[in-house]
Scaffold this motif. Structure first.
Motif, short mmCIF file in Angstrom:
data_model
loop_
_atom_site.label_atom_id
_atom_site.label_comp_id
_atom_site.label_asym_id
_atom_site.label_seq_id
_atom_site.Cartn_x
_atom_site.Cartn_y
_atom_site.Cartn_z
N UNK A 329 89.17 -30.09 -20.87
CA UNK A 329 89.63 -28.80 -20.33
C UNK A 329 91.09 -28.66 -20.76
N UNK A 330 91.38 -27.58 -21.45
CA UNK A 330 92.75 -27.33 -21.93
C UNK A 330 93.12 -25.88 -21.66
N UNK A 331 94.43 -25.64 -21.61
CA UNK A 331 94.89 -24.28 -21.33
C UNK A 331 96.11 -23.91 -22.14
N UNK A 332 96.40 -22.60 -22.14
CA UNK A 332 97.66 -22.10 -22.71
C UNK A 332 98.33 -21.21 -21.67
N UNK A 333 99.64 -21.16 -21.73
CA UNK A 333 100.44 -20.39 -20.78
C UNK A 333 101.03 -19.19 -21.51
#
Length: 600
Positions: A329-333
């Motif tokens: 699980x990865x994200x960007x801001x």
């Protein structure tokens, strides 16, 4: 009626005339850009590849016949004008190189008349590309396209100058070669003399340049035409130009050193851009983890953050399910985008699905510190706070998450950060961010072929410390491969080559070749390796791409004189086209009609 050139010699191109020539008689030739008839005076803007020059026709100076000819001029007529250079009688045009002078004509010849062109021959023409490509010979008269084509010529000359000083030899390799179908599809050329046999057009000069290293030429260079029968994108063409090189007795650092100095020289001389050296390096793994791409655009942040550990054991099944299946699980801001309307977020979700995502989870941090989220109800306040902290979230930020197998997550978030950067206008075309990406995987698994494929090509040297994994864990073997990336576009790529027999044979075995198949495909190279081959390495640039980025174009079609469109056809010449039956008979070829099947 067109007149003859007899006795005429052009003395200057249009913008070679300057205030240094005031009082001199000059002869200029070119196309009529525009004509203005003021009754007693006629003005034309004369255009050639150098730019515009104003010519004035005054009947006492040019004579009644010449004045009548000037009155009949239309756009794109080709003319030769002889006259005297003088200071402009009217206001100076600051936007023109020749804006402070004009030529008072005393003679004119109409060398060629012209019909009205189907679109205006002007800078940044807004006519549809399809029409411009149909009349490409007219499109190429436009000043912006002419600058691009001339820049490509200049870059080619700079490359040659640099390579010559560095001891490289320019050697041509064959265009008609043996088909070695490992990679993109070959363009095939039937042989009349050998019925049933085919040449292939080169996808690159790879095998021949390695043979040149075996032959002792030690530093080879070529501006080579290459051909690939593959689907097109904005920066792809079925035929393209490669600035290709190979060096003997070198390792990775040697190749990078000469290419950094090459890039610094070419960019400074061509467009005045200073390339700070050394160029930063990043491993493939780091590039994927931070940017979701092996050709990352580093002009802006919005890097990927791995939150797998933070969300492990939370109540949101999409996250935990991905982790249980070996994914992440990865994200960007997206800083400051917390107030983005739901409609725009839904468009981003749809965009993510195009890249393989099943969906896109989002969490907006409101200005008062509360959350607006697609998954908040599945997680505790503590879990949400920990997730926001891990993402560096602050009030006003929008956090976007993908959960799946690593490759899907990288693809989705890598594309999403670029899409957001485009929407938020974070891509500064005046910045040139270079980056070396190194230590690529040697192999990648192909579900379609059900086997490992070479990520670069079968002659790439593995990193020595990983070679013992070639049987037990082939996917973990890294290659001595390197790409040079500019603003998120792969500018060029290369590798250290295998020069040991045993490693080359094992590599081909891992790729699924039997010894017989390997020798059938690559026998001439493998045989050459028996007679003393030096350690060697190389790199090739996409020359069209390089010029495209230098000139800040959106497509390589804008830097290629006669490009193809997306179905690999030429709208101007109508290639490819059927050929005469007699030609087919000579080649022993019969064309069979294929039933058209409806695309799924």
């Amino acid at each position: 009626m067109a007149e003859s050139m007899k006795g005429l010699h052009r003395t200057h191109r249009c913008t070679e005339v300057s205030n240094q020539n005031i009082g001199e008689t000059v002869t200029v030739m070119g196309w009529v850009q525009k004509r203005r008839n003021l009754g007693s005076l006629i003005f034309i803007d004369l255009r050639d590849r150098s730019g515009l020059l104003q010519v004035v026709f005054d009947e006492p100076q040019v004579g009644s016949e010449g004045f009548e000819k000037a009155g009949n001029l239309r756009s794109e007529f080709v003319v030769a004008v002889t006259g005297v250079v003088q200071k402009r009688s009217a206001a100076v045009n600051e936007s023109l190189k020749t804006g402070d002078i004009e030529v008072i004509a005393n003679d004119i010849r109409i060398l060629s008349e012209a019909e009205t062109p189907p679109f205006p021959i002007e800078e940044n023409c807004q006519t549809k590309e399809e029409l411009r490509l149909k009349y490409r010979y007219l499109d190429l008269r436009r000043p912006d396209l002419q600058r691009n084509i001339m820049m490509k010529s200049k870059v080619s000359m700079l490359l040659r100058n640099f390579m010559e000083k560095e001891g490289f030899l320019e050697i041509e390799t064959p265009i008609l070669m043996k088909s070695t179908p490992e990679g993109a599809r070959d363009y095939l050329v039937p042989s009349r003399v050998h019925p049933g046999s085919f040449y292939a057009l080169p996808q690159s000069p790879q095998l021949y340049k390695q043979l040149l290293m075996c032959s002792g030429y030690d530093r080879y260079f070529q501006i080579a035409r290459c051909f690939r029968d593959e689907d097109l994108r904005a920066d792809r063409q079925p035929e393209f130009t490669q600035a290709d090189m190979e060096l003997s007795f070198v390792d990775v650092d040697d190749v990078i050193d000469v290419n950094e100095r090459l890039l610094a020289y070419v960019f400074k001389e061509a467009i005045g851009v200073d390339v700070p050296l050394p160029i930063p390096r990043m491993t493939w793994q780091e590039a994927m983890d931070r940017f979701g791409s092996d050709k990352p655009d580093t002009r802006f942040g919005m890097e990927l953050v791995d939150v797998s550990e933070t969300v492990a054991g939370c109540g949101f099944g999409v996250f935990t399910g991905a982790l249980e299946n070996g994914g992440s699980v990865r994200g960007i801001n997206a800083k400051g985008q917390g107030a983005m309307p739901r409609k725009k977020i839904d468009k981003l979700v749809s965009f993510a699905k195009d890249y393989g995502a099943k969906g896109l989870a989002y969490l907006a941090v409101n200005e008062d510190g509360t959350y607006k989220s697609s998954f908040a109800k599945f997680m505790t306040e503590e879990e949400l706070a920990a997730l926001v902290e891990k993402m560096g979230g602050e009030p006003g930020d929008l956090l976007l998450f993908a959960a799946d197998k690593n490759k899907v997550v990288w693809d989705v978030l890598g594309a999403l950060r670029l899409e957001l950067a485009r929407q938020l206008e974070l891509l500064d075309k005046n910045r040139y961010n270079f980056l070396w990406v190194t230590e690529f995987p040697l192999l990648e698994w192909s579900d379609e072929e059900n086997r490992f494929m070479a990520m670069h090509h079968p002659f790439t040297m593995p990193m020595e410390e990983d070679w013992d994994k070639i049987d037990s864990d082939p996917g973990a073997v890294r290659a001595k491969a390197y790409d040079i990336v500019l603003n998120g576009t792969e500018l060029g790529g290369g590798s250290v080559r295998i020069h040991q027999d045993d490693i080359q044979e094992k590599m081909l075995e891992v790729l699924g070749f039997t010894k017989e198949q390997a020798h059938e495909q690559f026998g001439f190279l493998l045989d050459a390796f028996k007679y003393g081959v030096p350690p060697h390495a190389g790199l090739a640039y996409g020359l069209d791409r390089m010029v495209m980025l230098m000139m800040q174009c959106d497509s390589i079609r804008d830097v290629i004189a006669f490009p193809k469109v997306k179905d690999a056809s030429c709208l101007m010449s109508h290639a490819p086209s059927p050929v005469d039956e007699k030609q087919l008979e000579e080649l022993g070829i019969e064309v069979s009609e294929q039933e058209e099947t409806e695309a799924e």
